[in-house]
Design a protein around this motif. Structure first.
Motif, short mmCIF file in Angstrom:
data_model
loop_
_atom_site.label_atom_id
_atom_site.label_comp_id
_atom_site.label_asym_id
_atom_site.label_seq_id
_atom_site.Cartn_x
_atom_site.Cartn_y
_atom_site.Cartn_z
N MET A 20 3.78 -3.86 4.73
CA MET A 20 3.19 -2.68 4.11
C MET A 20 3.91 -1.45 4.66
O MET A 20 4.10 -1.33 5.86
N ASN A 21 4.31 -0.55 3.78
CA ASN A 21 4.94 0.69 4.22
C ASN A 21 3.97 1.86 3.98
O ASN A 21 2.83 1.66 3.56
N LYS A 22 4.43 3.07 4.25
CA LYS A 22 3.56 4.24 4.15
C LYS A 22 3.03 4.44 2.73
O LYS A 22 1.84 4.74 2.53
N ALA A 23 3.86 4.26 1.74
CA ALA A 23 3.43 4.42 0.34
C ALA A 23 2.36 3.39 -0.02
O ALA A 23 1.38 3.71 -0.69
N ASP A 24 2.54 2.15 0.44
CA ASP A 24 1.53 1.11 0.20
C ASP A 24 0.22 1.45 0.89
O ASP A 24 -0.86 1.24 0.33
N LEU A 25 0.32 1.97 2.10
CA LEU A 25 -0.87 2.36 2.85
C LEU A 25 -1.62 3.48 2.14
O LEU A 25 -2.84 3.45 2.02
N ILE A 26 -0.89 4.46 1.63
CA ILE A 26 -1.50 5.57 0.89
C ILE A 26 -2.18 5.04 -0.38
O ILE A 26 -3.30 5.45 -0.71
N THR A 27 -1.54 4.14 -1.08
CA THR A 27 -2.13 3.56 -2.29
C THR A 27 -3.42 2.82 -1.97
O THR A 27 -4.43 2.99 -2.66
N GLU A 28 -3.41 2.02 -0.92
CA GLU A 28 -4.62 1.28 -0.50
C GLU A 28 -5.72 2.26 -0.09
O GLU A 28 -6.88 2.08 -0.45
N LEU A 29 -5.36 3.29 0.65
CA LEU A 29 -6.33 4.29 1.08
C LEU A 29 -6.91 5.02 -0.13
O LEU A 29 -8.12 5.25 -0.21
N ALA A 30 -6.07 5.38 -1.09
CA ALA A 30 -6.54 6.05 -2.31
C ALA A 30 -7.51 5.17 -3.08
O ALA A 30 -8.55 5.65 -3.56
N ASP A 31 -7.22 3.88 -3.18
CA ASP A 31 -8.12 2.96 -3.86
C ASP A 31 -9.49 2.93 -3.19
O ASP A 31 -10.52 2.93 -3.86
#
Length: 136
Positions: free
Chosen positions: A1-12
């Motif tokens: 998981m990279n930063k963009a993936d982490l942001i997407t998961e957090l947004a969800d």
């Protein structure tokens, strides 16, 4: 998981607000970096400790010539995982269903007040900094 993936998961998990999730993550990382750089440690109960560690001066060797090279003392950032985090990774603890995994301690429930679906917990933030950001 990279930063963009982490942001997407957090947004969800935060109701789909990608901008709010980006600001939350970037500001959290900024606070951690600034605190550790100034010599403070950040303790997140149940997760771990971010800290600044001193590395002593030493003598290194150039592998090509064998020449001794003095290396001055330096500092490096370090992370020590908490006991609960270690236990989850080792498989001796199981992740809780329907609530957050980052626990305060073994005797407390997980952080936040998640709904049954595990999404909206923003209204439980004291001072409503998150809600204020969402109104922008």
């Amino acid at each position: 998981m990279n930063k963009a993936d982490l942001i997407t998961e957090l947004a969800d998990r935060m109701g789909g607000d990608h901008q709010l999730a980006t600001e939350a993550l970037e500001n959290t990382l900024d606070i951690i970096v600034r605190a550790v750089a100034s010599g403070e440690s950040i303790t997140i109960m149940g997760f771990g400790i971010f800290e600044k560690r001193a590395r002593a001066a030493r003598v290194a060797r150039n592998p090509h010539t064998g020449e001794s090279i003095p290396v001055p003392p330096t500092y490096s950032p370090a992370f020590r995982p908490g006991q609960y985090f270690k236990s989850v990774v080792q498989g001796t603890e199981t992740l809780p269903e329907g609530r957050l995994a980052a626990k305060r301690s073994s005797s407390h429930q997980a952080f936040g007040g998640l709904r049954a679906n595990g999404v909206d917990h923003r209204e439980n933030v004291v001072g409503s900094a998150v809600a204020g950001s969402a109104q922008r």
